[in-house]
Each structure stands twice: as C-alpha cells, then as structure tokens.
Scaffold this motif. Structure first.
Motif, PDB file in Angstrom:
ATOM      1  N   PHE A 266       0.431   9.093 -11.515  1.00  0.00           N
ATOM      2  CA  PHE A 266       1.231   9.329 -12.718  1.00  0.00           C
ATOM      3  C   PHE A 266       2.098  10.595 -12.666  1.00  0.00           C
ATOM      4  O   PHE A 266       2.673  10.992 -13.672  1.00  0.00           O
ATOM      5  N   VAL A 267       2.208  11.259 -11.533  1.00  0.00           N
ATOM      6  CA  VAL A 267       2.988  12.485 -11.472  1.00  0.00           C
ATOM      7  C   VAL A 267       4.300  12.264 -10.735  1.00  0.00           C
ATOM      8  O   VAL A 267       5.360  12.514 -11.266  1.00  0.00           O
ATOM      9  N   THR A 268       4.234  11.799  -9.507  1.00  0.00           N
ATOM     10  CA  THR A 268       5.424  11.553  -8.710  1.00  0.00           C
ATOM     11  C   THR A 268       5.222  10.264  -7.917  1.00  0.00           C
ATOM     12  O   THR A 268       4.101   9.797  -7.758  1.00  0.00           O
ATOM     13  N   PRO A 269       6.300   9.696  -7.389  1.00  0.00           N
ATOM     14  CA  PRO A 269       6.137   8.507  -6.544  1.00  0.00           C
ATOM     15  C   PRO A 269       5.336   8.863  -5.289  1.00  0.00           C
ATOM     16  O   PRO A 269       5.315  10.012  -4.858  1.00  0.00           O
ATOM     17  N   ASP A 270       4.679   7.863  -4.735  1.00  0.00           N
ATOM     18  CA  ASP A 270       3.978   8.091  -3.477  1.00  0.00           C
ATOM     19  C   ASP A 270       4.973   8.465  -2.395  1.00  0.00           C
ATOM     20  O   ASP A 270       6.157   8.133  -2.469  1.00  0.00           O
ATOM     21  N   GLU A 271       4.476   9.147  -1.367  1.00  0.00           N
ATOM     22  CA  GLU A 271       5.343   9.593  -0.282  1.00  0.00           C
ATOM     23  C   GLU A 271       5.735   8.453   0.653  1.00  0.00           C
ATOM     24  O   GLU A 271       6.821   8.446   1.211  1.00  0.00           O
ATOM     25  N   ARG A 272       4.840   7.511   0.855  1.00  0.00           N
ATOM     26  CA  ARG A 272       5.076   6.420   1.787  1.00  0.00           C
ATOM     27  C   ARG A 272       4.636   5.093   1.169  1.00  0.00           C
ATOM     28  O   ARG A 272       3.632   5.033   0.485  1.00  0.00           O
ATOM     29  N   TYR A 273       5.387   4.050   1.457  1.00  0.00           N
ATOM     30  CA  TYR A 273       5.051   2.702   1.006  1.00  0.00           C
ATOM     31  C   TYR A 273       4.987   1.796   2.232  1.00  0.00           C
ATOM     32  O   TYR A 273       5.844   1.882   3.120  1.00  0.00           O
TER      33      TYR A 273
ATOM     34  N   TYR B  27       0.844  -1.182   0.000  1.00  0.00           N
ATOM     35  CA  TYR B  27       0.000   0.000   0.000  1.00  0.00           C
ATOM     36  C   TYR B  27       0.879   1.232   0.000  1.00  0.00           C
ATOM     37  O   TYR B  27       1.896   1.268   0.662  1.00  0.00           O
ATOM     38  N   SER B  28       0.492   2.241  -0.777  1.00  0.00           N
ATOM     39  CA  SER B  28       1.230   3.489  -0.793  1.00  0.00           C
ATOM     40  C   SER B  28       0.245   4.641  -0.727  1.00  0.00           C
ATOM     41  O   SER B  28      -0.938   4.474  -1.009  1.00  0.00           O
ATOM     42  N   SER B  29       0.722   5.811  -0.349  1.00  0.00           N
ATOM     43  CA  SER B  29      -0.179   6.958  -0.245  1.00  0.00           C
ATOM     44  C   SER B  29       0.584   8.253  -0.414  1.00  0.00           C
ATOM     45  O   SER B  29       1.797   8.290  -0.281  1.00  0.00           O
ATOM     46  N   GLY B  30      -0.153   9.325  -0.735  1.00  0.00           N
ATOM     47  CA  GLY B  30       0.412  10.647  -0.632  1.00  0.00           C
ATOM     48  C   GLY B  30       0.773  11.405  -1.876  1.00  0.00           C
ATOM     49  O   GLY B  30       1.344  12.474  -1.765  1.00  0.00           O
ATOM     50  N   ALA B  31       0.465  10.927  -3.085  1.00  0.00           N
ATOM     51  CA  ALA B  31       0.835  11.696  -4.272  1.00  0.00           C
ATOM     52  C   ALA B  31      -0.211  11.524  -5.365  1.00  0.00           C
ATOM     53  O   ALA B  31      -1.041  10.634  -5.316  1.00  0.00           O
ATOM     54  N   SER B  32      -0.143  12.389  -6.358  1.00  0.00           N
ATOM     55  CA  SER B  32      -1.038  12.308  -7.503  1.00  0.00           C
ATOM     56  C   SER B  32      -0.607  11.177  -8.422  1.00  0.00           C
ATOM     57  O   SER B  32       0.584  10.968  -8.658  1.00  0.00           O
TER      58      SER B  32
ATOM     59  N   VAL C 283       8.677   2.345   3.957  1.00  0.00           N
ATOM     60  CA  VAL C 283       9.703   3.354   3.719  1.00  0.00           C
ATOM     61  C   VAL C 283       9.019   4.694   3.476  1.00  0.00           C
ATOM     62  O   VAL C 283       7.998   4.773   2.814  1.00  0.00           O
ATOM     63  N   ASP C 284       9.593   5.726   4.074  1.00  0.00           N
ATOM     64  CA  ASP C 284       9.149   7.100   3.853  1.00  0.00           C
ATOM     65  C   ASP C 284      10.043   7.655   2.753  1.00  0.00           C
ATOM     66  O   ASP C 284      11.243   7.856   2.945  1.00  0.00           O
ATOM     67  N   MET C 285       9.463   7.892   1.569  1.00  0.00           N
ATOM     68  CA  MET C 285      10.255   8.329   0.419  1.00  0.00           C
ATOM     69  C   MET C 285      10.708   9.781   0.539  1.00  0.00           C
ATOM     70  O   MET C 285      11.719  10.158  -0.050  1.00  0.00           O
ATOM     71  N   VAL C 286       9.982  10.604   1.283  1.00  0.00           N
ATOM     72  CA  VAL C 286      10.363  12.003   1.438  1.00  0.00           C
ATOM     73  C   VAL C 286      11.620  12.100   2.301  1.00  0.00           C
ATOM     74  O   VAL C 286      12.603  12.732   1.929  1.00  0.00           O
ATOM     75  N   ALA C 287      11.595  11.455   3.454  1.00  0.00           N
ATOM     76  CA  ALA C 287      12.735  11.490   4.367  1.00  0.00           C
ATOM     77  C   ALA C 287      13.775  10.425   4.023  1.00  0.00           C
ATOM     78  O   ALA C 287      14.870  10.430   4.578  1.00  0.00           O
ATOM     79  N   ARG C 288      13.405   9.493   3.105  1.00  0.00           N
ATOM     80  CA  ARG C 288      14.277   8.384   2.723  1.00  0.00           C
ATOM     81  C   ARG C 288      14.666   7.544   3.934  1.00  0.00           C
ATOM     82  O   ARG C 288      15.822   7.182   4.135  1.00  0.00           O
TER      83      ARG C 288
END
Length: 135
Positions: free
Chosen positions: A22-29, A15-20, A49-54
């Motif tokens: 086809f625009v950018t990767p989701d913020e969290r997986y 499950y992922s969440s947090g982005a539009s 994984v939190d993609m924003v904070a890596r």
C-alpha cells in the motif's frame, strides 16, 4: 510460444516483489504463462518488467512436464508447487491462488493415474492368461 505449443487452456501466474504493501508499486513484476494440454503442462517463465530501471526483460525459458511424472499440484502461498513422482518438487511464484489451474491439472493427474492403474491391471490379467495356457 502459444502458437507452437499444443494446449487446451492457458493460465497466467503473476508475481511481484520489493516494496511495502500500500505504499509504492513493487520494484519488479514477473509473469509465468502455463499451457495445459492433454499429455503435458508447460510453464513458460521469465517475462517481466523492472519498475525501477523501467526495463522489460524476457528469459524465455519453458519447462514441459508430463502428467505421469506428477503426483500432485497445490498452492502454498506464494508458490504453485508441483510434486513429482521422483519425490522432487518444482515451484513457481504466484501472488494469488490459481484455482482453475489447480483443478484442471489435478484432473489430468488423476486421469493419468487411473489410466495407468487400469493398464497395469489389464497387463497383469493378460500375463496370467498366457501363463495358464502354457502350464
């Protein structure tokens, strides 16, 4: 977790969440691993994984559910929903419908229900026979 849990099959719900779209990767997986055994189904959640904070994280929580406590399992996007015999329900996020998981757990629920009905019928017949013998 996988090495210490008796199971027949293992499935992964992502499950992922947090982005539009086809625009950018989701913020969290997020990942939930599901272990299907003879007597129970176990959900291990909290790996992601939190993609924003890596930053990766792990909550390391597991919930084991006996089949006799379940009345059904279904997918209602974005959730795998478990209906308990108590009337309550438990939900786990999943981006995609996990057909094999639903089928396997559904078979275990049906088998447990059928076995319980047969045991109840056999117990009732034994009680009737004992009752007749003492009358």
């Amino acid at each position: 977790m996988a090495g210490t849990t008796p199971h027949e099959s293992t499935y992964t719900l992502n499950y992922s969440s947090g982005a539009s779209l086809f625009v950018t990767p989701d913020e969290r997986y997020f990942t939930t691993t599901v272990f299907v055994g003879d007597e129970t189904v176990t959900f291990h959640e909290g790996v992601g994984v939190d993609m924003v904070a890596r930053v990766p994280y792990s909550k390391d929580e597991a919930t084991e559910i006996r089949y006799e406590w379940l009345s059904s399992i279904q997918y209602e996007k974005p959730y795998v929903r478990l209906e308990l015999t108590s009337g309550k329900s438990i939900r786990y996020y999943a981006n995609d419908r996990p057909d094999e998981l639903l089928a396997e757990v559904g078979e275990h629920i049906e088998r447990r229900s059928r076995d319980t009905a047969e045991e109840t019928a056999a117990t009732g017949k034994m009680a009737e026979r004992v009752q007749r013998e003492f009358n």
